[in-house]
Design a protein around this motif. Sequence first.
Motif, PDB file in Angstrom:
ATOM      1  N   GLU A 154       0.983   2.190   8.147  1.00  0.00           N
ATOM      2  CA  GLU A 154       1.273   3.639   7.558  1.00  0.00           C
ATOM      3  C   GLU A 154       2.419   4.224   8.250  1.00  0.00           C
TER       4      GLU A 154
ATOM      5  N   CYS B  77      -2.482  -2.669   7.366  1.00  0.00           N
ATOM      6  CA  CYS B  77      -3.144  -1.434   6.805  1.00  0.00           C
ATOM      7  C   CYS B  77      -4.152  -1.253   7.550  1.00  0.00           C
ATOM      8  N   VAL B  78      -4.320   0.021   8.157  1.00  0.00           N
ATOM      9  CA  VAL B  78      -5.402   0.432   8.982  1.00  0.00           C
ATOM     10  C   VAL B  78      -6.514   0.762   7.920  1.00  0.00           C
TER      11      VAL B  78
ATOM     12  N   VAL C 227       0.790  -1.135   0.081  1.00  0.00           N
ATOM     13  CA  VAL C 227       0.034   0.083   0.002  1.00  0.00           C
ATOM     14  C   VAL C 227       0.907   1.301   0.071  1.00  0.00           C
TER      15      VAL C 227
END
Length: 509
Positions: A367, A283-284, A236
């Motif tokens: 992130e 990933c959030v 990502v």
Amino acid sequence: MTPTQVIDRVPGGRRVVAALPTLIVAGAAGVAGLAGSFALAGFTPSFVAGPVAGFLARTMPGAVITFAIVVLGDLGKQLNLLAALSIAAGLLAASAGVGLLVARRADFPGVGTVAAAVGAAVVSFLLTRAAVPSLGTAAGVGFVTAVAELAPMAPVGESADRRRLLGAVAGGLAVSAGGFLFGRTGAKHGATIDAGTVGNTESFSMPVDSLLAEANSKSLPVDGLEPLISENFYTVDINATDPAIDESEWTLSVTGAVEEEIEYTFDEIREMDAENRIVSLRCVGESLNGRKLDNAIWTGVPMSRIIEPAGVPDECCVMLRATDDFFEEFPLDALRDSFLAYGMNGNPLPRKHGFPARALIPGRWGEVNVKWLDEIEILTQPKDGYWENRGWMGTGPVNTVAKLRAQNKLADGRIEVAGRAYAGTRGIRRVEVSTDGGETWTDATLSEELPSDDALRQWVYRYRPPNDTHEVVVRATDGEGNLQPREESNPFPSGPTGWVSVEIDPQNV
Ligand SMILES: Nc1nc2c(c(=O)[nH]1)N[C@H]1C(S)=C(S)[C@@H](COP(=O)(O)O)O[C@H]1N2
Ligand SMILES: [Mo]
């Protein structure tokens, strides 16, 4: 009504028709210029569409980006790239068009070609600051305009305009096809940085091998379940074209509220004693039972060894910055326990995972694990990061999750369900499964713990199913004894919560 009569009725219609050949030539030149740039730059930020895509991603409203990530996923990234390609081709076409108009005034063969090519090269250079690929842009644009300018002079019986157009469009197609093929080989060439010689691999290849062997032996033998070390690690990031960094030119600096700012070259970091760590990332923005949770063996050095020589006082926070203009802020204490990785599963860090080096921050959302890291700025005040500017709250510790990723029918008629569970540095103590929609619960079998304080675990559960469709629910308990919260929430803004629940039809597994 004939087409000519229609045109006569539209205000300014005749002028548009007269300008059409120039527009088509300019359009073909724009596409060819794009191809010329791609031929020399490949899929890197030196490719004209790269900075345009970056600009779109940076200026798009947070809500649009959030939608693109959460709902569209990779499709969102592709749409952004498509928009960037169209805009870049349009800009090049406009500069070629201006050149052609200038040339029409001059009325001298060759002027249009030179003007269009120079215009496109300037646009390309302003966008990318890359000289060589901009020459590729100029060549593509120049070729098409040259064909359009020179075709009418050939002594054939067709109308000059028609030959001009056919020539330009055919030339544009030819250049684009050639540029695409060439650029793809170029892109592959760029990607070989991945496999490039980072030297000294022997010193850590042994431990990586034994860690991998240990992880393989602890992986549960379940069909369709990813092994403990991911074979296909998710990616990502905000880039349509990832940074392509030459490690001999890359530096990492420690700046901000330090006693003395320092800067490292890649060689200086490689000369420090290397360590291997097994670390998972999540990933959030992923969905509750999504695929953006993975695990790898990383090679690098503890971050404390990088920052301590700068003299770091007890400040609140740190901002990590990267060459793709990504930045994330989080507490300084978390940085002190973190890791700077330049290797992944025994290989140099792949370009898409941050070559030459990235941060790994224990237990926090993906992130803050900044890729292509080039600056560690110590802050005295908290500050928002790239995603927090867009409404996310994804710099803290991960939520606890148990995912259901595989379901199999066994030879004896039982059903096998399995998945992964993760709670960052809190660890996973227990996974429970219910096959009656959450009425009753039984413990699943967990994979043995890996030598890590931030790694996911696998779970498996086998049961004799009822005859009908039933609801299977899973939930984890973290290493501190907290049950995964049942309340459901969306990924935005601080990560998904709730229990994964799957309908299973025994006749159809
Ligand atoms: N420089 C940079 N680092 C970045 C990002 C980015 O866009 N740019 N994305 C972050 C996000 S949102 C996640 S989830 C992780 C994903 O790491 P991976 O692509 O190696 O799986 O990288 C993080 N680091
Ligand atoms: Mo993320």
